[in-house]
Scaffold this active site. Structure first.
Site, PDB file in Angstrom:
ATOM      1  N   LYS A  14      -0.729  -8.720  -0.156  1.00 27.66           N
ATOM      2  CA  LYS A  14       0.223  -7.624   0.106  1.00 27.66           C
ATOM      3  C   LYS A  14      -0.427  -6.541   0.975  1.00 27.66           C
ATOM      4  O   LYS A  14       0.151  -6.104   1.964  1.00 27.66           O
ATOM      5  CB  LYS A  14       0.693  -6.972  -1.210  1.00 27.66           C
ATOM      6  N   ARG A  89       6.796  -2.135  -9.828  1.00 28.37           N
ATOM      7  CA  ARG A  89       5.948  -3.099 -10.524  1.00 28.37           C
ATOM      8  C   ARG A  89       6.552  -3.565 -11.848  1.00 28.37           C
ATOM      9  O   ARG A  89       5.988  -4.394 -12.521  1.00 28.37           O
ATOM     10  CB  ARG A  89       4.654  -2.339 -10.788  1.00 28.37           C
ATOM     11  N   ARG A 128     -13.098 -10.935  -2.759  1.00 28.63           N
ATOM     12  CA  ARG A 128     -12.754  -9.741  -1.961  1.00 28.63           C
ATOM     13  C   ARG A 128     -13.900  -8.717  -1.964  1.00 28.63           C
ATOM     14  O   ARG A 128     -14.522  -8.484  -2.995  1.00 28.63           O
ATOM     15  CB  ARG A 128     -11.495  -9.083  -2.532  1.00 28.63           C
ATOM     16  N   ARG A 158     -14.233  -4.467  -5.868  1.00 25.19           N
ATOM     17  CA  ARG A 158     -13.401  -3.563  -6.656  1.00 25.19           C
ATOM     18  C   ARG A 158     -13.719  -3.754  -8.138  1.00 25.19           C
ATOM     19  O   ARG A 158     -13.967  -4.873  -8.567  1.00 25.19           O
ATOM     20  CB  ARG A 158     -11.917  -3.883  -6.386  1.00 25.19           C
ATOM     21  N   ARG A 169      -4.598  -8.910 -15.169  1.00 23.57           N
ATOM     22  CA  ARG A 169      -3.679  -8.476 -14.100  1.00 23.57           C
ATOM     23  C   ARG A 169      -2.645  -9.557 -13.815  1.00 23.57           C
ATOM     24  O   ARG A 169      -1.470  -9.273 -13.574  1.00 23.57           O
ATOM     25  CB  ARG A 169      -4.465  -8.140 -12.829  1.00 23.57           C
TER      26      ARG A 169
HETATM   27  P1  AP5 Z   1      -5.219  -8.340  -0.493  1.00 20.68           P
HETATM   28  O1  AP5 Z   1      -4.409  -8.201   0.745  1.00 20.68           O
HETATM   29  O2  AP5 Z   1      -6.189  -7.258  -0.810  1.00 20.68           O
HETATM   30  O3  AP5 Z   1      -4.271  -8.695  -1.742  1.00 20.68           O
HETATM   31  P2  AP5 Z   1      -3.223  -7.822  -2.534  1.00 20.68           P
HETATM   32  O4  AP5 Z   1      -2.011  -8.641  -2.747  1.00 20.68           O
HETATM   33  O5  AP5 Z   1      -3.040  -6.490  -1.886  1.00 20.68           O
HETATM   34  O6  AP5 Z   1      -3.991  -7.724  -3.907  1.00 20.68           O
HETATM   35  P3  AP5 Z   1      -4.346  -6.529  -4.880  1.00 20.68           P
HETATM   36  O7  AP5 Z   1      -5.420  -7.035  -5.803  1.00 20.68           O
HETATM   37  O8  AP5 Z   1      -4.664  -5.259  -4.129  1.00 20.68           O
HETATM   38  O9  AP5 Z   1      -3.015  -6.376  -5.655  1.00 20.68           O
HETATM   39  P4  AP5 Z   1      -2.854  -5.765  -7.005  1.00 20.68           P
HETATM   40  O10 AP5 Z   1      -1.393  -5.750  -7.083  1.00 20.68           O
HETATM   41  O11 AP5 Z   1      -3.555  -6.377  -8.135  1.00 20.68           O
HETATM   42  O12 AP5 Z   1      -3.630  -4.358  -6.875  1.00 20.68           O
HETATM   43  P5  AP5 Z   1      -3.141  -2.877  -6.624  1.00 20.68           P
HETATM   44  O13 AP5 Z   1      -4.166  -2.223  -5.824  1.00 20.68           O
HETATM   45  O14 AP5 Z   1      -1.725  -2.818  -6.208  1.00 20.68           O
HETATM   46  O15 AP5 Z   1      -6.018  -9.727  -0.376  1.00 20.68           O
HETATM   47  C1  AP5 Z   1      -6.912 -10.156  -1.403  1.00 20.68           C
HETATM   48  C2  AP5 Z   1      -8.113 -10.895  -0.778  1.00 20.68           C
HETATM   49  O16 AP5 Z   1      -7.642 -12.098  -0.158  1.00 20.68           O
HETATM   50  C3  AP5 Z   1      -8.847 -10.125   0.328  1.00 20.68           C
HETATM   51  O17 AP5 Z   1     -10.220 -10.432   0.261  1.00 20.68           O
HETATM   52  C4  AP5 Z   1      -8.245 -10.663   1.639  1.00 20.68           C
HETATM   53  O18 AP5 Z   1      -9.162 -10.580   2.722  1.00 20.68           O
HETATM   54  C5  AP5 Z   1      -7.930 -12.103   1.245  1.00 20.68           C
HETATM   55  N1  AP5 Z   1      -6.735 -12.651   1.902  1.00 20.68           N
HETATM   56  C6  AP5 Z   1      -5.537 -12.047   2.068  1.00 20.68           C
HETATM   57  N2  AP5 Z   1      -4.659 -12.880   2.653  1.00 20.68           N
HETATM   58  C7  AP5 Z   1      -5.333 -14.070   2.850  1.00 20.68           C
HETATM   59  C8  AP5 Z   1      -4.981 -15.325   3.417  1.00 20.68           C
HETATM   60  N3  AP5 Z   1      -3.753 -15.562   3.892  1.00 20.68           N
HETATM   61  N4  AP5 Z   1      -5.918 -16.294   3.454  1.00 20.68           N
HETATM   62  C9  AP5 Z   1      -7.169 -16.078   2.959  1.00 20.68           C
HETATM   63  N5  AP5 Z   1      -7.578 -14.904   2.424  1.00 20.68           N
HETATM   64  C10 AP5 Z   1      -6.661 -13.914   2.365  1.00 20.68           C
HETATM   65  O19 AP5 Z   1      -3.164  -2.308  -8.122  1.00 20.68           O
HETATM   66  C11 AP5 Z   1      -4.389  -2.127  -8.826  1.00 20.68           C
HETATM   67  C12 AP5 Z   1      -4.097  -1.477 -10.167  1.00 20.68           C
HETATM   68  O20 AP5 Z   1      -3.494  -0.179  -9.948  1.00 20.68           O
HETATM   69  C13 AP5 Z   1      -3.082  -2.220 -11.062  1.00 20.68           C
HETATM   70  O21 AP5 Z   1      -3.710  -3.215 -11.845  1.00 20.68           O
HETATM   71  C14 AP5 Z   1      -2.528  -1.063 -11.913  1.00 20.68           C
HETATM   72  O22 AP5 Z   1      -3.417  -0.706 -12.926  1.00 20.68           O
HETATM   73  C15 AP5 Z   1      -2.459   0.078 -10.905  1.00 20.68           C
HETATM   74  N6  AP5 Z   1      -1.172   0.155 -10.215  1.00 20.68           N
HETATM   75  C16 AP5 Z   1      -0.930  -0.003  -8.868  1.00 20.68           C
HETATM   76  N7  AP5 Z   1       0.386   0.147  -8.607  1.00 20.68           N
HETATM   77  C17 AP5 Z   1       0.990   0.403  -9.797  1.00 20.68           C
HETATM   78  C18 AP5 Z   1       2.340   0.615 -10.191  1.00 20.68           C
HETATM   79  N8  AP5 Z   1       3.355   0.587  -9.293  1.00 20.68           N
HETATM   80  N9  AP5 Z   1       2.586   0.859 -11.504  1.00 20.68           N
HETATM   81  C19 AP5 Z   1       1.608   0.897 -12.413  1.00 20.68           C
HETATM   82  N10 AP5 Z   1       0.321   0.677 -12.122  1.00 20.68           N
HETATM   83  C20 AP5 Z   1       0.003   0.426 -10.822  1.00 20.68           C
END
Ligand code: AP5
Length: 211
Positions: A14, A89, A128, A158, A169
């Site tokens: 994402k 979410r 990552r 991270r 997660r």
């Molecule tokens: P990346 O693009 O970083 O993946 P992502 O989908 O953004 O994954 P996240 O781990 O950031 O999502 P998340 O939802 O768990 O975390 P968030 O920060 O929102 O790609 C991942 C890896 O794969 C990278 O190394 C990249 O290079 C690689 N990659 C990407 N595409 C690829 C491809 N096609 N091929 C190969 N490699 C690839 O949330 C973190 C925490 O914050 C949550 O757990 C929660 O506690 C809190 N939080 C955030 N938002 C909310 C909300 N709305 N409500 C409540 N709590 C929240």
């Protein structure tokens, strides 16, 4: 204003795709995860509270997250487009988001569901690395031995990218976030993208969807 929601499980790509789309369109990338991590790093009151939930792989309480989103909609009202990444979410957040949008007259144009096999998600998350200085995201498979970001910053893992928290997660995603697929399908907004391929191919598919 154009409003796109980037949807999918942890590690789906994402953030990677939202960044590419933002660069190509000039839309603003709004990642609730990044906003929360900034608050954690700054040790603000809500950052300290959020840290507890994030380190366990649980969702931060809705009132905190909804408040930051409401604020963004107000401060970025003049943007040509917004790309939400990581919000909404759960069903309560989605309903609250609809209310906020109704009050501002903005409509969601599309919810892009990046669909990726679970085994790939684990590999992407455990490999990552993120720049401590500019937050650029990398994967160990593409670093070819490099230990620094292009900006010179250190690359770190991270805190929530360890096996135990990743498992939690993914569980939270299935229980609380995945039901939104039905919610947005019902509204005719959901577009599915095969997220198992290369970053470039997925970005092209998203570009085609956006038009
Ligand atoms: P990346 O693009 O970083 O993946 P992502 O989908 O953004 O994954 P996240 O781990 O950031 O999502 P998340 O939802 O768990 O975390 P968030 O920060 O929102 O790609 C991942 C890896 O794969 C990278 O190394 C990249 O290079 C690689 N990659 C990407 N595409 C690829 C491809 N096609 N091929 C190969 N490699 C690839 O949330 C973190 C925490 O914050 C949550 O757990 C929660 O506690 C809190 N939080 C955030 N938002 C909310 C909300 N709305 N409500 C409540 N709590 C929240």
């Amino acid at each position: 204003m154009t409003l796109v929601v980037m949807f999918g499980p942890p590690g789906a790509g994402k953030g990677t795709q939202a960044k590419i789309l933002a660069e190509g369109t000039g839309y603003l990338h709004v990642s609730t995860g990044d906003i929360l991590r900034e608050a954690v790093a700054a040790e603000t009151e809500f950052g300290l509270l959020a840290k507890e939930y994030m380190s366990r792989g649980e969702l931060v309480p809705d009132n905190i997250v909804n408040g930051t989103v409401k604020e963004k909609l107000k401060t970025e009202a003049e943007a040509s487009g917004l790309i939400f990444d990581g919000f909404p979410r759960n069903c309560d957040q989605a309903v609250e988001f609809d209310k906020m949008l109704a009050a501002t007259g903005i409509k969601i144009d599309m919810v892009i569901n990046i669909d990726v096999e679970t085994s790939l998600l684990l590999r992407r998350l455990t490999g990552r690395r993120v720049c401590r200085t500019c937050q650029t995201t990398y994967h160990v498979d593409n670093l070819a031995g490099k230990e620094k970001c292009v900006c010179g910053g250190d690359l770190v893992q991270r805190r929530d990218d360890n096996a135990e928290v990743i498992e939690q997660r993914l569980k939270v995603y299935v229980e609380q976030t995945e039901p939104l697929i039905k919610y947005y399908t019902g509204k005719g907004l959901l577009k599915n993208i095969d997220g198992n391929g290369s970053v470039g191919n997925i970005a092209s598919a998203i570009k085609e969807l956006i038009g």
